[in-house]
Motif scaffolding. Sequence first.
Motif, mmCIF file in Angstrom:
data_model
loop_
_atom_site.group_PDB
_atom_site.id
_atom_site.type_symbol
_atom_site.label_atom_id
_atom_site.label_comp_id
_atom_site.label_asym_id
_atom_site.label_seq_id
_atom_site.Cartn_x
_atom_site.Cartn_y
_atom_site.Cartn_z
ATOM 1 N N ARG A 66 -6.234 49.614 -23.129
ATOM 2 C CA ARG A 66 -6.025 50.224 -21.827
ATOM 3 C C ARG A 66 -6.183 51.770 -21.554
ATOM 4 N N THR A 67 -4.824 52.057 -21.353
ATOM 5 C CA THR A 67 -4.152 53.267 -20.832
ATOM 6 C C THR A 67 -4.937 54.561 -22.321
ATOM 7 N N TRP A 68 -4.474 53.823 -23.645
ATOM 8 C CA TRP A 68 -3.615 54.836 -24.332
ATOM 9 C C TRP A 68 -3.985 53.719 -25.960
ATOM 10 N N PRO A 69 -6.002 54.405 -25.873
ATOM 11 C CA PRO A 69 -6.756 53.784 -26.687
ATOM 12 C C PRO A 69 -5.859 53.866 -28.329
ATOM 13 N N ASN A 70 -5.132 54.706 -28.786
ATOM 14 C CA ASN A 70 -4.853 54.998 -30.343
ATOM 15 C C ASN A 70 -3.532 54.580 -29.631
ATOM 16 N N LEU A 71 -3.363 52.751 -29.192
ATOM 17 C CA LEU A 71 -2.730 52.660 -29.616
ATOM 18 C C LEU A 71 -3.097 50.507 -30.181
ATOM 19 N N MET A 72 -2.278 50.416 -31.446
ATOM 20 C CA MET A 72 -2.693 49.319 -32.720
ATOM 21 C C MET A 72 -1.115 48.604 -32.558
ATOM 22 N N TYR A 73 -1.765 47.048 -32.564
ATOM 23 C CA TYR A 73 -0.908 46.279 -32.956
ATOM 24 C C TYR A 73 -1.152 45.449 -34.676
ATOM 25 N N MET A 74 0.153 44.999 -34.916
ATOM 26 C CA MET A 74 -0.076 44.364 -36.775
ATOM 27 C C MET A 74 0.898 43.280 -37.103
ATOM 28 N N SER A 75 0.895 42.444 -37.047
ATOM 29 C CA SER A 75 1.558 41.251 -37.664
ATOM 30 C C SER A 75 1.646 40.489 -38.933
ATOM 31 N N ARG A 76 2.315 40.600 -40.367
ATOM 32 C CA ARG A 76 1.918 40.570 -41.603
ATOM 33 C C ARG A 76 2.443 38.772 -41.145
ATOM 34 N N GLU A 77 1.855 38.149 -42.125
ATOM 35 C CA GLU A 77 2.220 36.472 -42.860
ATOM 36 C C GLU A 77 3.039 36.706 -43.626
ATOM 37 N N LYS A 78 4.375 35.953 -43.125
ATOM 38 C CA LYS A 78 5.287 35.649 -44.697
ATOM 39 C C LYS A 78 4.902 34.064 -44.820
ATOM 40 N N LYS A 79 4.546 33.847 -45.990
ATOM 41 C CA LYS A 79 4.460 33.195 -47.138
ATOM 42 C C LYS A 79 6.491 32.477 -47.073
ATOM 43 N N PRO A 80 5.843 30.776 -47.271
ATOM 44 C CA PRO A 80 7.656 30.471 -47.621
ATOM 45 C C PRO A 80 7.644 31.226 -49.110
ATOM 46 N N GLY A 81 9.234 31.505 -49.154
ATOM 47 C CA GLY A 81 9.418 31.269 -50.832
ATOM 48 C C GLY A 81 9.025 33.205 -51.389
ATOM 49 N N VAL A 82 8.485 33.765 -50.703
ATOM 50 C CA VAL A 82 8.110 35.233 -50.908
ATOM 51 C C VAL A 82 8.684 35.957 -50.560
ATOM 52 N N PRO A 83 9.837 36.952 -51.364
ATOM 53 C CA PRO A 83 10.426 37.368 -50.296
ATOM 54 C C PRO A 83 9.681 38.458 -49.425
#
Length: 643
Positions: free
Chosen positions: A175-192
């Motif tokens: 709301r204060t900084w519209p140039n801010l983003m959030y990301m989180s990747r999926e970690k698949k079991p058995g995949v490095p």
Amino acid sequence: MDYRESIGSLNDPNRPSTIIRLHDRDDVEQWKGVKRYVYFLAPFLILIDVALYLAYLGFRLYCNIQVQRTTGISAGAAWIFFGVEFLITIPYLMNNCWAMFALKTRNRPRLRLVGHRELPTIDVLITCCKEDNDVIMDTVRATCDQDYPMERFRVTVLDDGNSVKLRQLVHEARRTWPNLMYMSREKKPGVPHHFKAGNLNYGLEQITFLPGGSGEFVAALDADMIPEPHWLRAVLPHLLSDHKVAMACPPQLFYNTPRSDPLGQSLDFFVHVTEPIKDTLGAAWCTGSGYICRRTALDDIGAIPTGGIAEDVATSNLFIGKGWTTAYVHEPLQFGTVPDDFSGHLKQRTRWAIGTVENAISVNFYLWGSKIKHMTTGVRLSSFVIAILSFYPLLLTVSIFAIPVILILGRPLVVFTSENQLRWLIRAAFATVISRRIVEFILYIPSGYHTGQRYARYQIWMAPYLALALFRAFLLPKWLGGAAAPFKPTGSLGSPLNERDAASRKGMIYRLFSVLIQCQAIFHLLFVYFAITGAVIATYKCFIIERGTSRILRYLITYTWWPPVTWIFLASSIWTPIAYAINPPTVPDREELLNRDPDTGIAHPREVAKRIGFGAQAAWFELEYTITTLYTCLCFAATFFLF
């Protein structure tokens, strides 16, 4: 003076962007005046010091051989003691040879990118994984508050912990900084997933799909590193002014380091002495946080290298090996936190040691291979020496633990065939001690004398931990327990020790159990016990066996108290973990170390928190060092009227 006040009208919104030169040196704040000119003497004094030490060792070797030839008796303990000094000498000589590169003048100026029009676009990636949300958000807010047009940079939080609460906090901050983003990747079991490197590469890939695509430059910050408001404007000019520079990085500095820094957690010696010398050779390494890379250069090396645990060093190597250059910006531009517990510190440093060697092996110790095709001879030599010195803890540990054995044997440390030989042996030892002290005073100028001394002690008490980690990672077969993993305490620590919080820290018995047993400092305790026991027994025997002042002194010096009484320095250094467990430092709550804006919540470290306080431990170590140096001087004086 505040940065924004010092630049003044140069950042007028209508002014085209340009680079200005604030000072001829980027490290003007770190050390200046007469100290800088005195520092130029360091390489020449190092040459003298090395020559004196080699002469001393040569004379010791000659005396050992002469004694065996004339008496036919093997001087076993004297040979062990000589072996200890010789083993320590190898890395010492290599380190001094590497320090000789200080002869080359480093001329990197302090630059600023001013103005608002036509500024380059930047993507700032903040990597995190289950750190405290308050710590992460302090970094996020300070990053968003950069003195840089909001439409020209984007901040992306790469959350490898997939925290619902952190996601919510970031979306609220948008709301204060519209140039801010959030990301989180999926970690698949058995995949490095490749830890931090994999997280960064995920971010590098995803930002290309955002509106406008990837920025021209990519910056990265650790979750706890709070950047100064002018961070981007200070680092970017070094990339813009030279299109061959792939990466520019500032030092990692800290605001929660305890008084006296008992565990040697600050990186001051590395960032103020080692890294500037490497920069003169074009071999500056990425410091892990606060760096800015050219996106085209990252694409050229195929993104952040994976497969190791020191992706920052690996990235630097690939840049230089591809023909790009790197730049070290010696300016205080970011401040983070050191681990606030003993086991966390061990885990961090053993991980760094393993990662450094892994990278060296991957490029054949910087001697040949396609990955380093474009490295200059100077860069290869510098990197090779540092890689080899990474094995220093193995030699040092063997040398250290030989000392109690020698003392307990009750045999002379030094042998000679005549009084004249003894006199010159003591004088040679005196010359090496005094020359070493002079070199220390001068070589440590950029980082501070006491910082250099802490680093020297840190190398000693950490040696067994690093040696064990390196042995398991690179020498011990997997079927015998070999594994490239950082230090892990045995058993379970249960709940945190909170050792730096006076109100909530665990009791001394619990702390001692944790450090001695779970963190394996029992070996440090045994070293100190046997070293002192051997010294006491040898000293006691002297007064029983010998008669007469001159004979007693000769016995004491040659059996136990050979100048500069190395076993005292080793024992006091090795004692560090136990001393820490008995009397851990008290560090104020993190909030007390910050200046926080009550309206925006933006926080930056207080000025007093950016400096390491001088405490009782540092005073005690210096007193001990001074006394042993004075003792060496007295032994030297005694050669003229007692021996």
